[in-house]
Design a protein around this motif. Sequence first.
Motif, mmCIF file in Angstrom:
data_model
loop_
_atom_site.group_PDB
_atom_site.id
_atom_site.type_symbol
_atom_site.label_atom_id
_atom_site.label_comp_id
_atom_site.label_asym_id
_atom_site.label_seq_id
_atom_site.Cartn_x
_atom_site.Cartn_y
_atom_site.Cartn_z
ATOM 1 N N ASP A 96 0.872 -1.169 0.000
ATOM 2 C CA ASP A 96 0.000 0.000 0.000
ATOM 3 C C ASP A 96 0.913 1.224 0.000
ATOM 4 O O ASP A 96 2.148 1.087 0.053
ATOM 5 N N PRO A 97 0.386 2.440 -0.088
ATOM 6 C CA PRO A 97 1.257 3.617 -0.157
ATOM 7 C C PRO A 97 2.191 3.776 1.034
ATOM 8 O O PRO A 97 3.345 4.208 0.865
ATOM 9 N N ASP A 98 1.727 3.425 2.241
ATOM 10 C CA ASP A 98 2.602 3.550 3.399
ATOM 11 C C ASP A 98 3.762 2.564 3.326
ATOM 12 O O ASP A 98 4.901 2.898 3.683
ATOM 13 N N VAL A 99 3.496 1.350 2.876
ATOM 14 C CA VAL A 99 4.557 0.365 2.669
ATOM 15 C C VAL A 99 5.571 0.903 1.658
ATOM 16 O O VAL A 99 6.791 0.844 1.869
ATOM 17 N N TYR A 100 5.056 1.444 0.571
ATOM 18 C CA TYR A 100 5.905 1.977 -0.498
ATOM 19 C C TYR A 100 6.856 3.053 0.034
ATOM 20 O O TYR A 100 8.067 3.015 -0.214
ATOM 21 N N PHE A 101 6.326 4.009 0.783
ATOM 22 C CA PHE A 101 7.133 5.135 1.224
ATOM 23 C C PHE A 101 7.976 4.831 2.467
ATOM 24 O O PHE A 101 8.722 5.695 2.927
ATOM 25 N N HIS A 102 7.875 3.617 2.988
ATOM 26 C CA HIS A 102 8.764 3.204 4.069
ATOM 27 C C HIS A 102 9.712 2.101 3.614
ATOM 28 O O HIS A 102 10.213 1.332 4.437
ATOM 29 N N SER A 103 9.947 2.033 2.330
ATOM 30 C CA SER A 103 10.923 1.108 1.764
ATOM 31 C C SER A 103 11.733 1.855 0.716
ATOM 32 O O SER A 103 11.244 2.128 -0.386
ATOM 33 N N ALA A 104 12.966 2.210 1.058
ATOM 34 C CA ALA A 104 13.783 3.042 0.174
ATOM 35 C C ALA A 104 13.991 2.405 -1.191
ATOM 36 O O ALA A 104 14.037 3.103 -2.211
ATOM 37 N N THR A 105 14.118 1.078 -1.237
ATOM 38 C CA THR A 105 14.345 0.428 -2.524
ATOM 39 C C THR A 105 13.108 0.486 -3.417
ATOM 40 O O THR A 105 13.211 0.257 -4.630
ATOM 41 N N GLN A 106 11.937 0.798 -2.843
ATOM 42 C CA GLN A 106 10.731 0.956 -3.652
ATOM 43 C C GLN A 106 10.533 2.395 -4.110
ATOM 44 O O GLN A 106 10.265 2.646 -5.287
ATOM 45 N N LEU A 131 12.693 5.103 -3.965
ATOM 46 C CA LEU A 131 13.822 5.855 -4.523
ATOM 47 C C LEU A 131 13.820 5.900 -6.050
ATOM 48 O O LEU A 131 14.072 6.971 -6.634
ATOM 49 N N PRO A 132 13.544 4.785 -6.742
ATOM 50 C CA PRO A 132 13.539 4.874 -8.211
ATOM 51 C C PRO A 132 12.497 5.855 -8.758
ATOM 52 O O PRO A 132 12.645 6.348 -9.891
ATOM 53 N N GLY A 133 11.459 6.150 -7.989
ATOM 54 C CA GLY A 133 10.404 7.038 -8.460
ATOM 55 C C GLY A 133 10.614 8.493 -8.128
ATOM 56 O O GLY A 133 9.734 9.325 -8.424
ATOM 57 N N VAL A 134 11.753 8.857 -7.557
ATOM 58 C CA VAL A 134 12.006 10.256 -7.200
ATOM 59 C C VAL A 134 12.434 11.033 -8.439
ATOM 60 O O VAL A 134 13.436 10.704 -9.077
ATOM 61 N N HIS A 135 11.678 12.076 -8.762
ATOM 62 C CA HIS A 135 12.010 12.937 -9.897
ATOM 63 C C HIS A 135 12.000 14.415 -9.523
ATOM 64 O O HIS A 135 12.427 15.248 -10.319
ATOM 65 N N ASP A 136 11.504 14.726 -8.328
ATOM 66 C CA ASP A 136 11.453 16.114 -7.884
ATOM 67 C C ASP A 136 12.865 16.653 -7.674
ATOM 68 O O ASP A 136 13.663 16.068 -6.943
ATOM 69 N N GLY A 137 13.159 17.763 -8.307
ATOM 70 C CA GLY A 137 14.505 18.315 -8.264
ATOM 71 C C GLY A 137 14.957 18.706 -6.874
ATOM 72 O O GLY A 137 16.108 18.467 -6.488
ATOM 73 N N ALA A 138 14.057 19.307 -6.086
ATOM 74 C CA ALA A 138 14.427 19.731 -4.745
ATOM 75 C C ALA A 138 14.722 18.527 -3.851
ATOM 76 O O ALA A 138 15.673 18.539 -3.058
ATOM 77 N N GLN A 139 13.912 17.468 -3.982
ATOM 78 C CA GLN A 139 14.142 16.276 -3.183
ATOM 79 C C GLN A 139 15.458 15.613 -3.566
ATOM 80 O O GLN A 139 16.239 15.194 -2.701
ATOM 81 N N LEU A 140 15.724 15.526 -4.865
ATOM 82 C CA LEU A 140 16.983 14.935 -5.314
ATOM 83 C C LEU A 140 18.175 15.750 -4.829
ATOM 84 O O LEU A 140 19.186 15.187 -4.392
#
Length: 237
Positions: A155-165, A167-176
Amino acid sequence: MNREYHRWHSTRLHRDMELLLFGHSGEPVLLLPTSRGRFFQAEDFGLIGAIADRIQGGRYVVVCPDSVDDESWFNTAVHPHDRVARHAEWEQYLLHEVVPLLQSRATGGRLTLAGCSFGGFHTYNVGLRHPNVFQRLLSMGGKFETDEFLDGHHDPDVYFHSATQWLPGVHDGAQLSALQRMELVLAVGEHDFCRPSNEHLSSLLWKKDIAHQLAIWQGGNHDWPVWRQMIQQYLPW
């Protein structure tokens, strides 16, 4: 060496929590326990002793908190979503209760989040989510995938508490940019069963141009003697 025991009722975890604080001045280090570990584990297994000269000399202030792993990732009596939710409460406890205490005792410098084995997992799981809080992450023999703890649940909470899940979806420039400013160390023994996980996370970080150090310790395995050597190297004078 200054050693302090602290206990208070956490409003975020709704129970008493304990920790140890070592040192009187220096850079702040939040040192997390291994799986189901207690706040006294790092002292009992020699990690504090390995850097005692640096703590005594005013180089670091180290805080060792309790975990709630038995109530979160290892709690098979509750739904996987609730396991992650309990972990999230612990994360908030660290950020809003433990970190302020640590920073109030430190005398400047980067805030390091560190841990061995499952503490290494926690280091990257929590640390990468909060690059505005932690400037340095040090995992020693960590393993970073979460599937084995969640019975295949997603679920979304699982997704955002697993870096290997996530991290590949990060595209926001400020976050990167925030992630790219962090100092990241992945240290693992050559023969550690967690080595493939470290190499996997390393590849994900490089794909996002997030510089880091992947250190494969020749002859090393998944055990305290190796981690004592690692902490001496990565928390230098």
